[in-house]
Enzyme design. Sequence first.
Site, PDB file in Angstrom:
ATOM      1  N   CYS A  37     -21.267  -8.199  -7.137  1.00  0.00           N
ATOM      2  CA  CYS A  37     -21.559  -9.000  -8.345  1.00  0.00           C
ATOM      3  C   CYS A  37     -23.041  -9.358  -8.408  1.00  0.00           C
ATOM      4  O   CYS A  37     -23.522 -10.218  -7.661  1.00  0.00           O
ATOM      5  CB  CYS A  37     -20.691 -10.252  -8.327  1.00  0.00           C
ATOM      6  SG  CYS A  37     -21.138 -11.480  -9.562  1.00  0.00           S
ATOM      7  N   CYS A  40     -23.889 -12.994  -9.155  1.00  0.00           N
ATOM      8  CA  CYS A  40     -23.631 -13.818  -7.967  1.00  0.00           C
ATOM      9  C   CYS A  40     -24.869 -13.876  -7.082  1.00  0.00           C
ATOM     10  O   CYS A  40     -25.252 -14.951  -6.585  1.00  0.00           O
ATOM     11  CB  CYS A  40     -22.466 -13.251  -7.154  1.00  0.00           C
ATOM     12  SG  CYS A  40     -20.879 -13.266  -8.006  1.00  0.00           S
TER      13      CYS A  40
END
Length: 287
Positions: A37, A40
């Site tokens: 991700c 993230c």
Amino acid sequence: MAQSPYIVTVTAANFEAVVIDGSFDRPVLVDFWADWCAPCKGLMPVLAKLADAYAGKFILAKVNTEEEQALAAHFGIRNLPTVQLFKSGQVVDQFMGALPEGQVREFLDRHLPQPGDGLLAQAQDLMAAGDLKRAAVMLEQAQAQDPANARVALAQVQLTAAQGDLTGAAALLERLPIELAQDPEVAALRGQLRFAQALVGAPTPADLTRRLAADPNDSEAAYLLAAHRVLAGDFEGALEGLLALLKRDRTYGDDAARKGMVAVFDLLGGQGELVTRFRARMMTVLY
């Protein structure tokens, strides 16, 4: 990250101890992330920086959802990154996506203890007791000690209203910090001011009741009587009156009956049996 005393890697084995039990001592911010991700990875250094900057006011718990899929499923994590804040064993707020540092600070500051909180609590107790002069002194001290505390600004609106300056309170309400825009307490206060302003110079409940007995179609009397009931805490009676007005005269006061019902819903926190019942009845009338 591993060297910070305020950041902990969390697994199913230690989640209960670190997050649930730990949140009774201080808030725990849980970052649900995954290695694939990209957002993230953009958020991680922001959260790590703030964990150190706040120096223990909260603990940052990191959950790798690829390795801890059961934890992610249990908390309903469907988008990454998702960040949840735990207090007293419960999720109290969350956000999704890689927010910039300023917005994450605003998110945290809504829930973390602030320097002026003690004085603010004393001021609120004094307001509840009717000692408005001492409450004003306490709020001035809280403002001086903690000028960025948005809750102090909200209390100043409440104090101004309690002092009878409804126009001033309404003006202050519109100047509250942006982070309070969706706060349920702000919505409730806005509703209280709406009804209090409507009652400036209004007849007494007894006079309004007599007016309605003489003319059941007196929309102004019906609305003002409902406003009296709101401020007296008779929310069910107020909603019954507003609903009857909505059925009979939808055009009164620029849709005042419907807007008044919505304001009462806000006063009640937007939930509960009374809100559910009257919202359904209102929708039946409208549609």
